[in-house]
Design a protein around this motif. Structure first.
Motif, short mmCIF file in Angstrom:
data_model
loop_
_atom_site.label_atom_id
_atom_site.label_comp_id
_atom_site.label_asym_id
_atom_site.label_seq_id
_atom_site.Cartn_x
_atom_site.Cartn_y
_atom_site.Cartn_z
N ILE A 27 0.83 -1.20 0.00
CA ILE A 27 0.00 0.00 0.00
C ILE A 27 0.87 1.26 0.00
N VAL A 28 0.65 2.10 -0.98
CA VAL A 28 1.30 3.42 -1.01
C VAL A 28 0.45 4.34 -0.15
N GLN A 29 1.10 5.00 0.82
CA GLN A 29 0.38 5.86 1.75
C GLN A 29 0.42 7.34 1.37
N VAL A 30 1.49 7.75 0.66
CA VAL A 30 1.64 9.17 0.36
C VAL A 30 2.44 9.34 -0.94
N LYS A 31 2.12 10.41 -1.67
CA LYS A 31 2.79 10.71 -2.94
C LYS A 31 3.42 12.10 -2.84
N TYR A 32 4.71 12.18 -3.23
CA TYR A 32 5.43 13.45 -3.31
C TYR A 32 5.85 13.66 -4.76
N PHE A 33 5.95 14.91 -5.18
CA PHE A 33 6.34 15.18 -6.56
C PHE A 33 7.03 16.53 -6.69
N THR A 34 7.77 16.67 -7.77
CA THR A 34 8.38 17.96 -8.10
C THR A 34 7.46 18.64 -9.10
N TRP A 39 9.69 13.90 -11.62
CA TRP A 39 10.05 13.02 -10.50
C TRP A 39 8.87 12.90 -9.53
N THR A 40 8.62 11.64 -9.09
CA THR A 40 7.55 11.36 -8.14
C THR A 40 8.01 10.25 -7.20
N TRP A 41 7.67 10.41 -5.92
CA TRP A 41 8.03 9.43 -4.89
C TRP A 41 6.75 8.92 -4.25
N TYR A 42 6.60 7.59 -4.16
CA TYR A 42 5.44 6.95 -3.53
C TYR A 42 5.94 6.18 -2.31
N ALA A 43 5.54 6.62 -1.13
CA ALA A 43 6.05 6.03 0.11
C ALA A 43 5.18 4.88 0.60
N VAL A 44 5.86 3.77 0.92
CA VAL A 44 5.19 2.56 1.43
C VAL A 44 5.53 2.33 2.90
N GLU A 45 6.77 2.62 3.30
CA GLU A 45 7.25 2.42 4.68
C GLU A 45 8.03 3.66 5.11
N TYR A 46 8.22 3.78 6.43
CA TYR A 46 8.95 4.95 6.94
C TYR A 46 9.60 4.64 8.28
N SER A 47 10.79 5.22 8.48
CA SER A 47 11.47 5.15 9.77
C SER A 47 11.57 6.56 10.35
N PRO A 48 10.82 6.86 11.41
CA PRO A 48 10.90 8.19 12.00
C PRO A 48 12.27 8.48 12.63
N THR A 52 13.65 8.13 6.98
CA THR A 52 13.85 7.46 5.70
C THR A 52 12.59 6.71 5.29
N PHE A 53 12.21 6.90 4.04
CA PHE A 53 11.09 6.19 3.43
C PHE A 53 11.63 5.04 2.60
N PHE A 54 10.75 4.06 2.36
CA PHE A 54 10.99 3.05 1.35
C PHE A 54 9.77 3.10 0.43
N GLY A 55 10.03 3.09 -0.87
CA GLY A 55 8.91 3.12 -1.78
C GLY A 55 9.34 3.10 -3.23
N LEU A 56 8.40 3.47 -4.06
CA LEU A 56 8.57 3.46 -5.50
C LEU A 56 8.90 4.87 -5.96
N VAL A 57 9.95 5.00 -6.77
CA VAL A 57 10.39 6.30 -7.26
C VAL A 57 10.33 6.30 -8.78
N TYR A 58 9.64 7.29 -9.32
CA TYR A 58 9.64 7.52 -10.76
C TYR A 58 10.49 8.75 -11.01
N GLY A 59 11.65 8.54 -11.62
CA GLY A 59 12.56 9.64 -11.95
C GLY A 59 13.09 9.41 -13.34
N LEU A 60 14.39 9.19 -13.43
CA LEU A 60 14.96 8.85 -14.72
C LEU A 60 14.48 7.48 -15.17
N GLU A 61 14.13 6.65 -14.19
CA GLU A 61 13.54 5.34 -14.43
C GLU A 61 12.68 4.99 -13.22
N LYS A 62 11.92 3.93 -13.33
CA LYS A 62 11.09 3.47 -12.21
C LYS A 62 11.91 2.51 -11.38
#
Length: 102
Positions: A27-34, A39-48, A52-62
């Motif tokens: 499950i993607v919980q949050v989406k960040y973008f420029t 560039w777009t970042w989709y966060a699945v996990e997080y360490s407070p 640091t997030f872990f997730g799917l990043v769409y930039g130069l490649e997926k």
């Protein structure tokens, strides 16, 4: 704009806790973008602890990987633009997200 609200923080699983969930079911919980690039970042996990997030990043490649809240907050684009959080994004499974993006 606050990139990580308490509400979102409470929904994000801790890092490495979704390892056994198949990628399409994560499950993607949050989406960040420029707003000035694709560039777009989709966060699945997080360490407070280390922000640091872990997730799917769409930039130069997926790609899957880790990205930092501090880094997202520090990026500055043209005319002072910053990374934004998609206020209309609803949490969803990776399978649904990828189907919508194709």
């Amino acid at each position: 704009m606050e990139l990580l609200t308490k509400e979102i923080l409470n929904k994000l699983p801790a890092l490495n806790t979704t390892e056994k969930i198949p990628i399409p079911e994560k499950i993607v919980q949050v989406k960040y973008f420029t707003p000035w690039t694709n560039w777009t970042w989709y966060a699945v996990e997080y360490s407070p602890e280390d922000k640091t997030f872990f997730g799917l990043v769409y930039g130069l490649e997926k790609e899957w990987g880790y990205f930092s809240l501090d880094e997202l907050e520090s990026i500055q684009g043209p005319v002072g633009l910053k990374i934004e959080r998609d206020l209309n994004f609803k949490p969803c499974r990776i399978a649904k997200l990828e189907a919508e993006l194709e």
